[in-house]
Write a protein that holds these residues in place. Structure first.
Motif, PDB file in Angstrom:
ATOM      1  N   VAL A   1      46.464  45.334  38.954  1.00 25.36           N
ATOM      2  CA  VAL A   1      45.142  45.621  39.133  1.00 25.36           C
ATOM      3  C   VAL A   1      44.124  44.523  39.502  1.00 25.36           C
ATOM      4  N   VAL A   2      43.067  44.633  40.074  1.00 30.22           N
ATOM      5  CA  VAL A   2      42.237  43.702  40.492  1.00 30.22           C
ATOM      6  C   VAL A   2      40.669  44.005  40.046  1.00 30.22           C
ATOM      7  N   SER A   3      40.199  43.270  39.722  1.00 28.56           N
ATOM      8  CA  SER A   3      38.773  43.620  39.175  1.00 28.56           C
ATOM      9  C   SER A   3      37.734  42.814  40.095  1.00 28.56           C
ATOM     10  N   LEU A   4      36.686  43.518  40.619  1.00 30.45           N
ATOM     11  CA  LEU A   4      35.783  43.129  41.742  1.00 30.45           C
ATOM     12  C   LEU A   4      34.445  43.218  40.947  1.00 30.45           C
ATOM     13  N   ASP A   5      33.580  42.496  41.465  1.00 29.87           N
ATOM     14  CA  ASP A   5      32.207  42.683  41.120  1.00 29.87           C
ATOM     15  C   ASP A   5      31.763  43.677  41.990  1.00 29.87           C
ATOM     16  N   ALA A   6      30.997  44.738  41.258  1.00 27.73           N
ATOM     17  CA  ALA A   6      30.677  46.058  41.874  1.00 27.73           C
ATOM     18  C   ALA A   6      29.185  45.690  42.943  1.00 27.73           C
ATOM     19  N   ALA A   7      28.741  44.848  42.542  1.00 25.63           N
ATOM     20  CA  ALA A   7      27.495  44.273  43.293  1.00 25.63           C
ATOM     21  C   ALA A   7      28.015  43.822  44.843  1.00 25.63           C
TER      22      ALA A   7
END
Length: 362
Positions: free
Chosen positions: A277-283
Motif C-alpha cells: 500500500v502506498v500513501s500519496l498526498d491527494a493534492a
C-alpha cells in the motif's frame, strides 16, 4: 431514511469486512454496522455468531445487496428478498438472477445472463419494469443507480434507463471499467483510446481525455477528482469538472484499489508475491509512505487481495492470498493494529459482474 450505499461505499464508511468467498455470510443492515475497535488481547478472536442463514436450492448465491431493511440475494435461477433483521423470506422471483445488482429509490436492478434488465421493488419483489437492450448475450460488466437513472454496462455497450419507467434514456458504444462512485453525475465511456465523460441524465458530452495507455480504468472517484489506473502502472488524477490532469504517480505494477482519508490517497499495488500500500498526498500525488509487509509463505488459498478498508486510524489489507491481514497506521504506514494472531483473514472485495458468488449460502 438515508439513501442506501453501494457495497464498496458501505464497507468504507462502516469499516466492515466480509468473509471469504465460500464461507457462510452474515448479513446485517447498514443501520447496525459500526467501526470495529482494535483489540490488544493475545487470545485469538472467535468467529461471530450468525444472526440468520439461508441455504439455497442452488450451488451459487451471488453477493447480496442490503437496503431499506431488505437483503436481496440471487442465484442463477431465482432472486430472493429477506428481512435483514430476522432472515424471514419476504418474496422470491424465478427466472432472474441477482448478478451484480444495483439498488436505489426502493428498487434493485438485476440483469439476466442473456442481457435483459429488470427493476424489482425491494418491498415486495414486484416488477416495476423490464427492458431488453437487444445486446445479444453480452455479459454484465457493472450497474449502478443514481438520481432516477439506472446505468447498466453490457459487454461494450453502456445503457442508461429511467428508473421509474424503464425507458432507455440514452446509450453509447464503449465502456470504462473500474469503480465509479455510485452517486456520480457523470458516466464514463471509453472507445478508440478516448475517454468521454457524459452527463448521467442527458448523455450530453461533458469532456474527453486521452489517457497515457489504452487500458485505462477508473480506480476511484471523489467529489472533484477522477483517478484512472493505466496499463503501465500509473495513477493519473483528473479534475472531474473539465478533465484537466492534476498530477500523475508513476508506478510499476498493477493498481487494484484506492481509498481516501485525511487528505491522502491510499493505493493498493498488486505485485508478484503480494500487496503493498502506498500513501500519496491527494493534492499533488507526493508519496508519503509505503507499507510492504512480508506475505505468508505457501501456496495461494481462498480470498482476494488488493481491496482496502479504512477504520480506527489504520488501513487494513491482505498481504497475500494466505495473509497476513495487515493494519497499517494512516500517519506512518507502520503496523498499527492488533496482534496479528488476532486478525482473521477476510475479503473486502465488492460484487463484480457475474463471477463473484458464495456457494449455496447467504
Amino acid at each position: 431514511m438515508p439513501s442506501p450505499l453501494d457495497r464498496r461505499a458501505f464497507l468504507r464508511r462502516a469499516g466492515v469486512a466480509l468473509p471469504f468467498v465460500g464461507a457462510p455470510a452474515t448479513v446485517s443492515s447498514a443501520s447496525t454496522a459500526s467501526t470495529p475497535s482494535p483489540t490488544t488481547s493475545s487470545t485469538p478472536a472467535s468467529a461471530p455468531d450468525p444472526r440468520w442463514s439461508f441455504v439455497a436450492d442452488s450451488q451459487y448465491v451471488y453477493l447480496p445487496v442490503v437496503a431499506d431493511g431488505v437483503v436481496a440475494a440471487g442465484t442463477r435461477e431465482t432472486l430472493y428478498g429477506f428481512d435483514a433483521a430476522t432472515g424471514k423470506r419476504r418474496w422470491r422471483t424465478d427466472g432472474w438472477t441477482g448478478v451484480a445488482p444495483a439498488f436505489g429509490d426502493g428498487a434493485t436492478v438485476v440483469v439476466r445472463p442473456s442481457g435483459q434488465v429488470r427493476a424489482v421493488d425491494l418491498a415486495d419483489g414486484a416488477t416495476r419494469w423490464q427492458a431488453d437492450p437487444r445486446v445479444e448475450r453480452d455479459y454484465l460488466r457493472s450497474s449502478r443507480v443514481h438520481d432516477g437513472r439506472a446505468v447498466v454496462v453490457l459487454g461494450n455497450h453502456t445503457f442508461v434507463f429511467d428508473l421509474a419507467t424503464g425507458e432507455e434514456v440514452w446509450s453509447a458504444y464503449g465502456y470504462l471499467g473500474g469503480d465509479v462512485a455510485p452517486d456520480s453525475d457523470l458516466v464514463y465511456v471509453s472507445a478508440a483510446s478516448e475517454v468521454v465523460a457524459r452527463d448521467l441524465r442527458t448523455g450530453e458530452r461533458a469532456w474527453s481525455i486521452l489517457p497515457p495507455t489504452d487500458s485505462a480504468r477508473v480506480l476511484a472517484e471523489t467529489g472533484s477528482t477522477l483517478f484512472l489506473a493505466t496499463g503501465d502502472g500509473s495513477l493519473v488524477a483528473y479534475d472531474r469538472t473539465g478533465g484537466t490532469e492534476r498530477w500523475r504517480y508513476a508506478g510499476e505494477r498493477r493498481l487494484t484499489d484506492a481509498a481516501f482519508v485525511d487528505g491522502r490517497v491510499l493505493v493498493a499495488v498488486r505485485g508478484e508475491t503480494g500487496t503493498t500500500v502506498v500513501s500519496l498526498d491527494a493534492a499533488d500525488g507526493t508519496r508519503q509512505w509505503t507499507a510492504d509487509p512480508e506475505p505468508t509463505a505457501g501456496d495461494g488459498g481462498y480470498g482476494y487481495v488488493g481491496d482496502l478498508v479504512v477504520g480506527s486510524g489504520a488501513v487494513y489489507f491482505l498481504a497475500s492470498d494466505r495473509g497476513p491481514l495487515v493494519a497499517a497506521a494512516l500517519d506512518t504506514g507502520r503496523d498499527g493494529g492488533p496482534p496479528r494472531s488476532n486478525r482473521r483473514p477476510v475479503s473486502t472485495r465488492t460484487t463484480r459482474a457475474s463471477s463473484t458468488y458464495r456457494r449455496g449460502a447467504v
